[in-house]
Design a protein around this motif. Structure first.
Motif, mmCIF file in Angstrom:
data_model
loop_
_atom_site.group_PDB
_atom_site.id
_atom_site.type_symbol
_atom_site.label_atom_id
_atom_site.label_comp_id
_atom_site.label_asym_id
_atom_site.label_seq_id
_atom_site.Cartn_x
_atom_site.Cartn_y
_atom_site.Cartn_z
ATOM 1 N N MET A 28 -0.889 104.912 108.066
ATOM 2 C CA MET A 28 -1.396 105.978 107.195
ATOM 3 C C MET A 28 -1.164 104.853 106.045
ATOM 4 S SD MET A 28 0.323 109.665 107.876
ATOM 5 C CE MET A 28 -1.327 110.225 106.142
ATOM 6 N N GLY A 29 -1.123 103.511 105.553
ATOM 7 C CA GLY A 29 -1.089 102.836 104.341
ATOM 8 C C GLY A 29 -0.667 103.611 103.363
ATOM 9 N N VAL A 30 0.278 104.216 103.570
ATOM 10 C CA VAL A 30 1.247 104.735 102.183
ATOM 11 C C VAL A 30 2.010 103.356 101.718
ATOM 12 C CG1 VAL A 30 2.855 106.319 101.486
ATOM 13 C CG2 VAL A 30 1.988 107.321 103.531
ATOM 14 N N ASN A 31 2.020 104.054 100.071
ATOM 15 C CA ASN A 31 3.155 102.883 99.601
ATOM 16 C C ASN A 31 4.403 102.514 99.959
ATOM 17 O OD1 ASN A 31 5.001 102.594 97.304
ATOM 18 N ND2 ASN A 31 3.158 101.500 96.079
ATOM 19 N N ASP A 32 4.368 101.133 99.878
ATOM 20 C CA ASP A 32 5.861 100.910 100.667
ATOM 21 C C ASP A 32 7.617 101.259 100.226
ATOM 22 O OD1 ASP A 32 4.847 99.236 102.161
ATOM 23 O OD2 ASP A 32 5.477 97.517 100.741
ATOM 24 N N ILE A 33 7.216 101.564 98.916
ATOM 25 C CA ILE A 33 8.564 102.563 98.276
ATOM 26 C C ILE A 33 8.499 103.714 98.812
ATOM 27 C CG2 ILE A 33 9.942 103.192 96.299
ATOM 28 C CD1 ILE A 33 8.819 100.461 94.558
ATOM 29 N N ILE A 34 7.178 104.614 98.387
ATOM 30 C CA ILE A 34 6.896 106.132 99.287
ATOM 31 C C ILE A 34 7.276 106.135 100.698
ATOM 32 C CG2 ILE A 34 5.480 107.875 98.945
ATOM 33 C CD1 ILE A 34 5.827 107.212 96.349
ATOM 34 N N THR A 35 6.762 105.223 101.331
ATOM 35 C CA THR A 35 7.280 105.237 102.737
ATOM 36 C C THR A 35 8.670 105.547 103.410
ATOM 37 O OG1 THR A 35 4.893 104.200 103.159
ATOM 38 C CG2 THR A 35 6.600 103.610 104.896
#
Length: 207
Positions: free
Chosen positions: A169-176
């Motif tokens: 979904m292209g979520v930010n790496d850290i948030i992922t």
């Protein structure tokens, strides 16, 4: 904060949490200080070592002594706060679950960085999280959690799926990474809270 720095912090916290879980179990079995340190260290680095060997890279702890130091710090903390840590039965569950979740994230991220496909990354994440606990349980002569009805490796796989969905979904790496770790922790807590278990194979006596 860069993703590499965040991942390093996650690995340090996971090492500390897993070392605490191993040392606590060793204390319950009345191991001496050296034995407790060994159990804590093996718990903390066992999964990552297997992962790195399978990925054909130098095991992470061989290039940075911080993991041995963190394990020593965990042992010192248990010695200082022994009554409080050993008194509460859920202390082991808390630290084990935190270590499990964080190491799943580390295993997945390192596999992706080496350009392995996502299904390999999820397997490596599961091994990173669960294998240290297997070695810990073997060393203290306990049946490994992963082989019981407990939701353990399944929680790792769920965390890996959360990671994959967030990544797609292209979520930010850290948030992922936070979402994936949260998925593992939430699954473990819900499994204990609602007594979720996996079905077991029947023996001859049950047929």
């Amino acid at each position: 904060m860069s993703n590499s720095t965040f991942l390093y912090i996650v690995e340090i916290i996971g090492t500390f949490a897993f070392a605490i879980s191993g040392i606590r179990m060793a204390a319950r079995k009345r191991f001496d200080l050296f034995g407790a340190y060994v159990v804590g260290l093996v718990t903390a680095i066992g999964g990552g070592t297997l992962r790195d060997l399978l990925l054909d890279v130098t095991p992470f702890w061989m290039s940075d002594s911080i993991y041995l130091i963190i394990t020593a710090a965990a042992l010192l903390l248990v010695i200082i706060l022994q009554k409080n840590i050993l008194r509460f039965e859920n202390t082991f569950f808390i630290f084990d679950t935190i270590g499990l979740a964080l190491f799943v994230v580390v295993g997945i991220q390192k596999s992706i960085a080496l350009d392995y496909p996502f299904w390999v990354a999820i397997i490596m994440g599961t091994l990173t999280g669960a294998f240290g606990g297997i070695l810990r349980d073997i060393l203290v002569n306990e049946e490994p959690l992963i082989f019981r009805k407990d939701i353990y490796a399944s929680a790792c796989i769920f965390g890996g799926i959360v990671y994959w969905i967030s990544f797609r979904m292209g979520v930010n790496d850290i948030i992922t990474q936070i979402l994936a770790a949260g998925g593992v922790i939430a699954t473990r807590i819900m499994a204990v809270r609602y007594k979720w278990t996996l079905p077991t194979l029947k023996s001859e006596e049950d047929l």
